[in-house]
Design an enzyme around this catalytic site. Sequence first.
Site, short mmCIF file in Angstrom:
data_model
loop_
_atom_site.label_atom_id
_atom_site.label_comp_id
_atom_site.label_asym_id
_atom_site.label_seq_id
_atom_site.Cartn_x
_atom_site.Cartn_y
_atom_site.Cartn_z
N GLY A 1 5.03 25.91 -40.72
CA GLY A 1 6.08 27.20 -41.28
C GLY A 1 5.48 28.12 -40.45
CD GLU B 1 8.01 17.55 -9.78
OE1 GLU B 1 8.12 15.92 -9.88
OE2 GLU B 1 6.87 18.14 -9.67
CB THR C 1 18.15 19.05 -16.05
OG1 THR C 1 19.32 18.28 -15.24
CG2 THR C 1 17.85 19.86 -15.14
CB SER C 2 17.08 15.65 -19.82
OG SER C 2 15.68 15.97 -19.91
C1 LIG Z 1 8.58 26.40 -13.78
C2 LIG Z 1 9.70 26.34 -13.31
C3 LIG Z 1 8.72 26.07 -12.19
C4 LIG Z 1 9.33 24.93 -10.88
N1 LIG Z 1 8.38 24.63 -9.66
C5 LIG Z 1 9.41 24.26 -8.60
C6 LIG Z 1 8.73 23.49 -7.30
O1 LIG Z 1 7.72 23.99 -7.32
N2 LIG Z 1 9.26 23.87 -6.11
C7 LIG Z 1 10.78 23.06 -6.53
O2 LIG Z 1 11.71 23.01 -5.30
N3 LIG Z 1 11.41 24.04 -7.66
C8 LIG Z 1 10.71 23.91 -8.68
N4 LIG Z 1 11.62 24.17 -10.02
C9 LIG Z 1 13.15 23.97 -9.79
C10 LIG Z 1 13.60 23.05 -10.48
O3 LIG Z 1 13.29 21.80 -10.46
C11 LIG Z 1 15.26 23.11 -11.07
O4 LIG Z 1 15.18 24.44 -11.89
C12 LIG Z 1 15.86 22.33 -10.90
O5 LIG Z 1 16.09 21.42 -11.11
C13 LIG Z 1 17.84 22.53 -12.04
O6 LIG Z 1 17.88 23.03 -11.05
P1 LIG Z 1 18.74 24.69 -11.60
O7 LIG Z 1 17.70 25.75 -12.22
O8 LIG Z 1 19.19 25.24 -10.44
O9 LIG Z 1 19.26 24.05 -12.19
P2 LIG Z 1 21.13 23.87 -12.43
O10 LIG Z 1 21.09 23.10 -11.71
O11 LIG Z 1 22.03 25.18 -12.28
O12 LIG Z 1 21.27 23.12 -13.57
C14 LIG Z 1 22.33 23.51 -14.51
C15 LIG Z 1 22.40 22.52 -15.76
O13 LIG Z 1 23.20 21.91 -15.34
C16 LIG Z 1 23.00 20.46 -15.81
N5 LIG Z 1 23.81 20.29 -14.43
C17 LIG Z 1 23.86 19.83 -13.46
N6 LIG Z 1 23.92 19.21 -12.13
C18 LIG Z 1 24.76 18.26 -13.35
C19 LIG Z 1 25.88 16.99 -13.42
N7 LIG Z 1 26.19 16.18 -11.89
N8 LIG Z 1 25.68 16.19 -14.95
C20 LIG Z 1 25.19 17.04 -15.89
N9 LIG Z 1 24.83 17.83 -15.73
C21 LIG Z 1 24.71 18.37 -14.24
C22 LIG Z 1 21.68 20.96 -15.46
O14 LIG Z 1 21.05 19.33 -15.98
C23 LIG Z 1 21.63 22.45 -16.24
O15 LIG Z 1 21.78 21.40 -17.36
C24 LIG Z 1 10.84 25.38 -11.16
C25 LIG Z 1 11.56 25.73 -11.80
C26 LIG Z 1 10.46 26.32 -12.86
C27 LIG Z 1 11.70 26.72 -13.96
#
Ligand SMILES: Cc1cc2nc3c(=O)[nH]c(=O)nc-3n(C[C@H](O)[C@H](O)[C@H](O)COP(=O)(O)OP(=O)(O)OC[C@H]3O[C@@H](n4cnc5c(N)ncnc54)[C@H](O)[C@@H]3O)c2cc1C
Length: 396
Positions: free
Chosen positions: A350, A374, A376-377
């Site tokens: 709550g 690593e 996104t979903s």
């Molecule tokens: C706390 C934290 C720790 C991290 N640690 C590391 C690390 O140690 N080393 C490292 O290398 N990285 C690291 N990352 C980076 C992380 O892996 C990326 O943030 C992640 O892979 C997403 O990339 P982006 O943030 O550029 O999002 P984007 O790629 O810009 O994505 C934005 C949105 O678009 C969606 N999207 C993109 N392409 C598609 C598609 N083809 N179809 C449908 N949807 C799509 C994504 O799912 C997301 O919802 C870390 C991030 C955070 C926040």
Amino acid sequence: MSVALEPAENLYPFVLTEEQEQLRREIREFAAREIAPNVMAWDEVSQFPLDAVRKLGQMGLLGIIFPPEYGGAGMGYVDYVLAIEELSAVDGSIGITVAAHNSLGTNHIFLAGNEAQKKKYVPPLASGQQLAAWALTEPGSGSDASNARTTATKKGDRYILNGNKTFITNGSHADVAVVIAVTDKTKGTHGLSAFIVEKGTKGFRPGKKENKLGLRASDTSELIFEDCELPEENLLGAEGEGFVDAMRVLDGGRISIAALALGIGRGALDAALRYVKERRQFGKAIAEFQGIQWKLADMATELDAARLLTQRAAVLKDSGRKVTRESSMAKLFSSEVAVRICDEAVQLFGGYGFIKDYPAEKYYRDVKLCTIGEGTSEIQRMVIAREILKVSPSRG
Ligand SMILES: Cc1cc2nc3c(=O)[nH]c(=O)nc-3n(C[C@H](O)[C@H](O)[C@H](O)COP(=O)(O)OP(=O)(O)OC[C@H]3O[C@@H](n4cnc5c(N)ncnc54)[C@H](O)[C@@H]3O)c2cc1C
């Protein structure tokens, strides 16, 4: 924040060995003593818990998946998943720190390194004297990681790195970083290579440390390369194979994010289970209302299903099989389940779920990273779809 205390029986689809029971016990005791009393203070000021991380190194947790001849604890992914779940049930920041060090940074060197590189770098990392980071993501290339801009230009017997990496876990504390950079931009995914970069190398420095929603005690930083010269022996794996190796590294890494999600979800569920028995409304404990019981039943069932998928991926990984599909499924399902569980835990608390004196809000903030880091979903679904479409459907 208190430590989860339920016994191991029936949590796993196999009986834990005496060593695994001992591992869980040691981590619980350590977490109760050294982590739980500090989590909110670390979280509040985003303090990286270097002392606690060093002690985890002394316990063997920074080299859990590496063989003893390289300074590791000689255990496998099943043990690793147990450890990450236990740590993350108390503090996800510690969980992600250990995970990025083990299954990303150190593992890339172990997997792709030549014998000289493995002998030089893995023992100090695996024994916890040093900390590792792994740098793939850039400001302009996250999900589309192969579109990196950081360059590594060959000049005689050296490579010159220029560019920026972003969101790198352990980025400003790491002694050693594995960095993916473009060595030939005409070759696409085969134009990327991996490099070992030591802290203090001229032209390399950590940049901005991120101020985050959750996992605030973990270190997430930018890495900056400005004419950073590396000897050619710091090339990790074959030139042009850095991206392919990085994808292999992620097969293991995603299992650890699944375990991180499991731990955070379990911490939230345990906190909720305690709270609903104490909190009274309408003259009775709220645990007595069927509407509350059904929420708890769903949370527990989904969490157990997530653990089964995660442990399946870990068992298969330990058997040496390729686990691209299984690790993505575990990561996708566990992280989405854990986000739902933490959301529901806040609801069960709550108004107190919204207040920092109670544990639910921190789990809710911490867990969201699991559906992003690593891959996104959405990216996990792409990976799983690609993998299952390769196989002809069974005609049963
Ligand atoms: C706390 C934290 C720790 C991290 N640690 C590391 C690390 O140690 N080393 C490292 O290398 N990285 C690291 N990352 C980076 C992380 O892996 C990326 O943030 C992640 O892979 C997403 O990339 P982006 O943030 O550029 O999002 P984007 O790629 O810009 O994505 C934005 C949105 O678009 C969606 N999207 C993109 N392409 C598609 C598609 N083809 N179809 C449908 N949807 C799509 C994504 O799912 C997301 O919802 C870390 C991030 C955070 C926040």
